[in-house]
Design a protein around this motif. Structure first.
Motif, PDB file in Angstrom:
ATOM      1  N   VAL A 102      -8.838   2.416   0.456  1.00  0.00           N
ATOM      2  CA  VAL A 102      -8.767   1.396   1.508  1.00  0.00           C
ATOM      3  C   VAL A 102      -9.813   1.677   2.581  1.00  0.00           C
ATOM      4  O   VAL A 102     -10.499   0.764   3.047  1.00  0.00           O
ATOM      5  CB  VAL A 102      -7.340   1.316   2.099  1.00  0.00           C
ATOM      6  CG1 VAL A 102      -7.327   0.583   3.433  1.00  0.00           C
ATOM      7  CG2 VAL A 102      -6.402   0.646   1.098  1.00  0.00           C
ATOM      8  N   VAL A 136      -2.338  -4.052  -0.611  1.00  0.00           N
ATOM      9  CA  VAL A 136      -3.590  -3.865  -1.335  1.00  0.00           C
ATOM     10  C   VAL A 136      -3.626  -4.837  -2.500  1.00  0.00           C
ATOM     11  O   VAL A 136      -2.592  -5.279  -3.004  1.00  0.00           O
ATOM     12  CB  VAL A 136      -3.791  -2.413  -1.844  1.00  0.00           C
ATOM     13  CG1 VAL A 136      -3.949  -1.447  -0.680  1.00  0.00           C
ATOM     14  CG2 VAL A 136      -2.690  -1.985  -2.785  1.00  0.00           C
ATOM     15  N   TRP A 164      -7.705  -4.934   0.913  1.00  0.00           N
ATOM     16  CA  TRP A 164      -6.631  -4.459   1.785  1.00  0.00           C
ATOM     17  C   TRP A 164      -6.380  -5.480   2.879  1.00  0.00           C
ATOM     18  O   TRP A 164      -7.321  -6.090   3.397  1.00  0.00           O
ATOM     19  CB  TRP A 164      -7.026  -3.119   2.396  1.00  0.00           C
ATOM     20  CG  TRP A 164      -6.193  -2.666   3.556  1.00  0.00           C
ATOM     21  CD1 TRP A 164      -4.880  -2.275   3.529  1.00  0.00           C
ATOM     22  CD2 TRP A 164      -6.597  -2.528   4.918  1.00  0.00           C
ATOM     23  NE1 TRP A 164      -4.459  -1.906   4.775  1.00  0.00           N
ATOM     24  CE2 TRP A 164      -5.504  -2.048   5.657  1.00  0.00           C
ATOM     25  CE3 TRP A 164      -7.806  -2.766   5.582  1.00  0.00           C
ATOM     26  CZ2 TRP A 164      -5.563  -1.811   7.022  1.00  0.00           C
ATOM     27  CZ3 TRP A 164      -7.866  -2.531   6.946  1.00  0.00           C
ATOM     28  CH2 TRP A 164      -6.757  -2.051   7.655  1.00  0.00           C
ATOM     29  N   ASP A 205      -3.377   5.327  -1.495  1.00  0.00           N
ATOM     30  CA  ASP A 205      -4.411   4.287  -1.425  1.00  0.00           C
ATOM     31  C   ASP A 205      -5.358   4.473  -0.239  1.00  0.00           C
ATOM     32  O   ASP A 205      -6.369   3.772  -0.142  1.00  0.00           O
ATOM     33  CB  ASP A 205      -3.778   2.899  -1.306  1.00  0.00           C
ATOM     34  CG  ASP A 205      -2.976   2.495  -2.521  1.00  0.00           C
ATOM     35  OD1 ASP A 205      -3.401   2.802  -3.650  1.00  0.00           O
ATOM     36  OD2 ASP A 205      -1.910   1.851  -2.333  1.00  0.00           O
ATOM     37  N   ASN A 209       1.184  -3.146   5.172  1.00  0.00           N
ATOM     38  CA  ASN A 209      -0.124  -2.935   4.557  1.00  0.00           C
ATOM     39  C   ASN A 209      -0.027  -3.353   3.099  1.00  0.00           C
ATOM     40  O   ASN A 209       0.868  -2.907   2.378  1.00  0.00           O
ATOM     41  CB  ASN A 209      -0.518  -1.452   4.618  1.00  0.00           C
ATOM     42  CG  ASN A 209      -0.954  -1.024   5.995  1.00  0.00           C
ATOM     43  OD1 ASN A 209      -2.102  -1.217   6.364  1.00  0.00           O
ATOM     44  ND2 ASN A 209      -0.047  -0.426   6.756  1.00  0.00           N
ATOM     45  N   MET A 214       0.838  -1.191   0.000  1.00  0.00           N
ATOM     46  CA  MET A 214       0.000   0.000   0.000  1.00  0.00           C
ATOM     47  C   MET A 214       0.878   1.248   0.000  1.00  0.00           C
ATOM     48  O   MET A 214       1.959   1.254   0.589  1.00  0.00           O
ATOM     49  CB  MET A 214      -0.878  -0.029   1.261  1.00  0.00           C
ATOM     50  CG  MET A 214      -1.838   1.109   1.401  1.00  0.00           C
ATOM     51  SD  MET A 214      -2.809   0.860   2.917  1.00  0.00           S
ATOM     52  CE  MET A 214      -3.315   2.538   3.229  1.00  0.00           C
ATOM     53  N   VAL A 249      -7.987  -0.611  -6.716  1.00  0.00           N
ATOM     54  CA  VAL A 249      -7.786  -1.277  -5.429  1.00  0.00           C
ATOM     55  C   VAL A 249      -9.114  -1.879  -4.997  1.00  0.00           C
ATOM     56  O   VAL A 249     -10.127  -1.177  -4.898  1.00  0.00           O
ATOM     57  CB  VAL A 249      -7.230  -0.302  -4.375  1.00  0.00           C
ATOM     58  CG1 VAL A 249      -7.204  -0.950  -2.994  1.00  0.00           C
ATOM     59  CG2 VAL A 249      -5.832   0.170  -4.768  1.00  0.00           C
TER      60      VAL A 249
END
Length: 179
Positions: free
Chosen positions: A21, A69, A80, A17, A67, A13, A77
């Motif tokens: 997210v 994605v 997550w 994002d 993190n 991520m 995206v």
């Protein structure tokens, strides 16, 4: 890095994002926890406020917190995940913890969650963690089946959790890692 599902690409991520997210996370809560948590709490969740918190958390993520994605074929995206060291109170242990996996509710069943989970497991194995733990709402049977199909099993630990005065207990799942 590509996930195990065709058309799903998993990557780390980036700050940009956060809005997407947060929308996925809030919509995921509102979908998955309907009937498990008070509806007024779910209805009051705000993706913009969540994104603001997410940006602050992202900027100061502790060492070892990752993190990820998932993107679809078009680069949108659609999921997550977040993992890092397992926390036993304030102490970190040698184990890893899956803190979160959320998928755009319109993409459930398309392999997005499997791709995110597989990449989190792979990274935790590579890092040498002996096992991965996670907490899931006791009443969330869909999520529990998802984790069980991925090799996780309840280990007997339970935690009380309360939302707006309503108990929504969590159970802990564990999976050994091959490290």
């Amino acid at each position: 890095m590509s996930g195990p599902q065709a058309g799903v690409r998993v990557r780390e991520m980036v700050l940009a994002d956060c809005d997407r997210v947060s929308l996925i996370r809030v919509r995921g809560w509102q979908s998955a926890y309907r009937g498990l948590m008070p509806q007024p709490h779910l209805d009051a969740m705000d993706p913009a406020a969540d994104a603001e918190r997410r940006r602050a958390l992202f900027a100061r993520a502790p060492e070892g917190v990752v993190n990820l994605v998932a993107e679809d074929e078009g680069g949108e995206v659609v999921g997550w995940a977040c993992h890092g060291p397992y926390r036993d109170g304030e102490q970190r242990t040698a184990d890893a913890e899956l803190y979160a996996v959320y998928v755009d509710p319109a993409r459930l069943g398309a392999g997005v969650g499997r791709a995110l989970l597989a990449e989190s497991v792979r990274r935790c194995e590579t890092a040498g963690h002996p096992r991965m733990l996670l907490w899931v709402l006791k009443g969330n049977t869909r999520a529990r089946r998802f984790y069980e199909r991925a090799g996780f099993c309840p280990d007997g630990a339970e935690e009380p959790y309360e939302v707006d005065g309503v108990p929504v207990p969590e159970v802990r799942y564990a999976r050994p890692l091959s490290g």
